[in-house]
Design a protein around this motif. Structure first.
Motif, PDB file in Angstrom:
ATOM      1  N   HIS A 102      -4.679  28.833 -10.560  1.00  0.00           N
ATOM      2  CA  HIS A 102      -3.853  29.338  -9.459  1.00  0.00           C
ATOM      3  C   HIS A 102      -2.626  28.468  -9.237  1.00  0.00           C
ATOM      4  N   ALA A 103      -1.527  29.119  -8.912  1.00  0.00           N
ATOM      5  CA  ALA A 103      -0.211  28.500  -8.671  1.00  0.00           C
ATOM      6  C   ALA A 103       0.477  28.064  -9.966  1.00  0.00           C
ATOM      7  N   ASN A 154       1.916  25.390   3.772  1.00  0.00           N
ATOM      8  CA  ASN A 154       1.797  23.945   4.013  1.00  0.00           C
ATOM      9  C   ASN A 154       1.557  23.632   5.486  1.00  0.00           C
ATOM     10  N   GLY A 161      -4.928  19.805  -9.513  1.00  0.00           N
ATOM     11  CA  GLY A 161      -3.700  20.588  -9.656  1.00  0.00           C
ATOM     12  C   GLY A 161      -2.435  19.761  -9.519  1.00  0.00           C
ATOM     13  N   THR A 182      -2.819  35.852  -8.835  1.00  0.00           N
ATOM     14  CA  THR A 182      -2.339  34.536  -9.271  1.00  0.00           C
ATOM     15  C   THR A 182      -0.810  34.523  -9.238  1.00  0.00           C
ATOM     16  N   GLN A 222       3.287  16.858  -4.091  1.00  0.00           N
ATOM     17  CA  GLN A 222       1.897  16.751  -4.548  1.00  0.00           C
ATOM     18  C   GLN A 222       1.309  15.362  -4.304  1.00  0.00           C
ATOM     19  N   TYR A 264      -3.025  30.246  -1.367  1.00  0.00           N
ATOM     20  CA  TYR A 264      -1.589  29.981  -1.586  1.00  0.00           C
ATOM     21  C   TYR A 264      -0.996  31.142  -2.384  1.00  0.00           C
ATOM     22  N   ASP A 265      -1.672  31.514  -3.473  1.00  0.00           N
ATOM     23  CA  ASP A 265      -1.165  32.606  -4.317  1.00  0.00           C
ATOM     24  C   ASP A 265      -1.125  33.935  -3.560  1.00  0.00           C
ATOM     25  N   ASP A 304      -6.089  25.732  -0.301  1.00  0.00           N
ATOM     26  CA  ASP A 304      -6.841  26.380  -1.385  1.00  0.00           C
ATOM     27  C   ASP A 304      -5.821  27.210  -2.180  1.00  0.00           C
ATOM     28  N   ALA A 305      -5.736  26.943  -3.500  1.00  0.00           N
ATOM     29  CA  ALA A 305      -4.680  27.546  -4.308  1.00  0.00           C
ATOM     30  C   ALA A 305      -4.803  29.075  -4.395  1.00  0.00           C
ATOM     31  N   ARG A 306      -6.014  29.610  -4.223  1.00  0.00           N
ATOM     32  CA  ARG A 306      -6.159  31.082  -4.280  1.00  0.00           C
ATOM     33  C   ARG A 306      -5.430  31.731  -3.120  1.00  0.00           C
ATOM     34  N   ARG A 356      -1.992  15.272  -2.276  1.00  0.00           N
ATOM     35  CA  ARG A 356      -3.062  15.787  -3.136  1.00  0.00           C
ATOM     36  C   ARG A 356      -3.482  14.722  -4.162  1.00  0.00           C
TER      37      ARG A 356
END
Ligand code: ADP
Ligand code: ASP
Ligand code: MG
Length: 412
Positions: free
Chosen positions: A108-109, A55, A291, A147, A317, A66-67, A62-64, A320
């Motif tokens: 993702h996530a 964060n 998401g 993931t 969230q 993040y994972d 980008d959730a990828r 977002r």
């Protein structure tokens, strides 16, 4: 060989010393003749730290990636657990999700498990390995990227392995000695339940009782996994903890069996949106794509063809969600006068299978909250759950008052 799945949460593997203590439990099961699959979480606080780093680096991440970051905590504990077992002369090997490979969707996530091939691990057991240690919470998407299964996802890894390997039992070791009528940390009258029905546990979990991740309960119910929640700090006892089981195994079903809360909720209202067919899809489609986990939804009565649309989502969230909605406005898909976010709310829910056949639970819940002077902002119900959104500062009071009113201190 009979096989057990043992899952250890963050507090149970918080230090090398704690890892040694829980590894001894694994050793005891091995000496009884079990092959054991151990699922580990990251050390306590690690995943929060990693989420914080993401964060800080990129608020609308980008959730990828993040994972890629947040999955790493489990890699450390998996290796340390295997090393600890080896030190105890127990043949053990660790696996990260992609090595199994634990195949998931590409959400993702919040990925869902698609398949757990058993060959690799079964072959190692056949060669004399006695414990397979699996990094929980993580898997691999069809495109090969890492993931994660959503917060608390190691529970789901554990149940999924238990189902895939047809385990005799899936034991979830945590920092409380079972499932309680409510979170024992905020209500001292909370009682431990010896048994809880899958459906009740499912509703409690989805209402915020984080002792088990919702998906893990869903999987246990679907594959009839014998699921037990117990403490890694107590003496070993085969009858310890709470059994999560089919309702037919429970003699007397409670009207209300638990109270759950979710602290970090936000309430967002779009003021004055056009009330026309397709408007909900135009709002909630982009939120889903972005998401955002939308929970409660309320559409007000419309006046002159315009209405207010309110929904709740996790506080973290909100940015977002605001971006997804303002992008939808900019593209012309929706129009509204203003968007208002209230980040100071919490959700409190009462759950019980007996509600199916008993009227009056909702009325009683509302009366209890009104007697405490607590204003209800949004209400939703299911067949066996009633949830309300209230000001966060009243959350603990509401949980305690409802626990008293439904006499849950007599449960157990
Ligand atoms: P772990 O790290 O072992 O996965 P979690 O923190 O995810 O543990 O879940 C355990 C916590 O769940 C407990 O410490 C407790 O505060 C909380 N909790 C919330 N509701 C309940 C409940 N009904 N029964 C037991 N624990 C609950
Ligand atoms: N470490 C992850 C989390 O904190 C997964 C888990 O512990 O179940 O959410
Ligand atoms: Mg957990």
């Amino acid at each position: 060989m009979p096989l057990l799945v043992m899952k250890f949460g963050g507090t149970s593997v918080a230090t090398p010393d704690r890892i040694r203590r829980v590894a001894k439990r694994v050793g005891v099961e091995v000496s009884k003749g079990y092959d054991v699959i151990v699922i580990v979480s990251a050390m306590a606080g690690e995943t929060n730290k990693l989420v914080g780093l993401v964060n800080e680096t990129s608020p609308l991440f980008d959730a990828r990636e993040y994972d890629a970051v947040v999955s790493s905590g489990e890699n450390v504990t998996a290796g340390l657990m295997a090393l600890t077992l080896q030190e105890m002369d127990v043949p053990a090997r660790s696996w990260q999700g992609w090595q199994v490979p634990l195949r998931t969707t590409d959400i993702h996530a919040a990925a869902r498990i698609v398949e757990i091939p058993t060959e690799n691990i079964t072959a190692k057991f056949a060669e004399g390995m006695q414990v397979a240690v699996i990094a929980g919470f993580q898997g691999i998407a069809p495109d090969g990227r890492i993931t994660t299964l959503g917060r608390g996802g190691s529970d789901t890894t554990a149940v999924a392995f238990a189902a895939a390997f047809d385990a005799e039992r899936c034991d979830i070791y945590t920092d409380v000695d079972g499932v309680y009528t409510t979170d024992p940390r905020i209500c001292e009258k909370a009682r431990k339940l010896d048994k809880i029905a899958f459906e009740e546990m499912l509703e409690l979990a989805s209402a915020g009782a984080k002792v088990l991740q919702t998906r893990s309960v869903e999987l246990a119910m679907r594959y009839n996994v014998k699921l037990r929640v117990l403490s890694s700090f107590d003496e070993m006892d085969d009858a310890a903890g709470t059994l999560v089981c089919g309702e037919e195994e429970i003699m007397e079903l409670n009207v209300v069996s638990g109270v759950a809360y979710s602290r970090d909720e936000a309430k967002m209202t779009l003021i004055s949106v056009a009330d026309r067919p397709g408007i909900a899809a135009a709002i909630f489609g982009p939120l889903s794509t972005a998401g955002v986990n939308v929970d409660m939804i309320v559409q007000n009565i419309s006046e002159e063809g315009r209405t207010d649309m309110t929904f709740s989502c996790p506080t973290d969230q909100v940015k977002r969600a605001e971006k997804a909605i303002s992008d939808a406005k900019a593209s012309g898909a929706i129009n509204y006068h203003d968007i208002v976010a209230d980040t100071g709310v919490a959700k409190v829910s009462v759950v019980g299978i007996g509600m199916r056949s008993h009227a009056g639970v909702a009325a009683k819940m509302f009366k209890v909250l009104s007697d405490e002077g607590i204003n209800i902002k949004v209400i939703t119900t299911s067949e066996i759950k009633i949830s309300v959104l209230i000001d966060r500062k009243y959350m603990e009071l509401a949980v305690q008052a409802l626990h008293d009113a439904f006499e849950l201190e007599k449960a157990g």
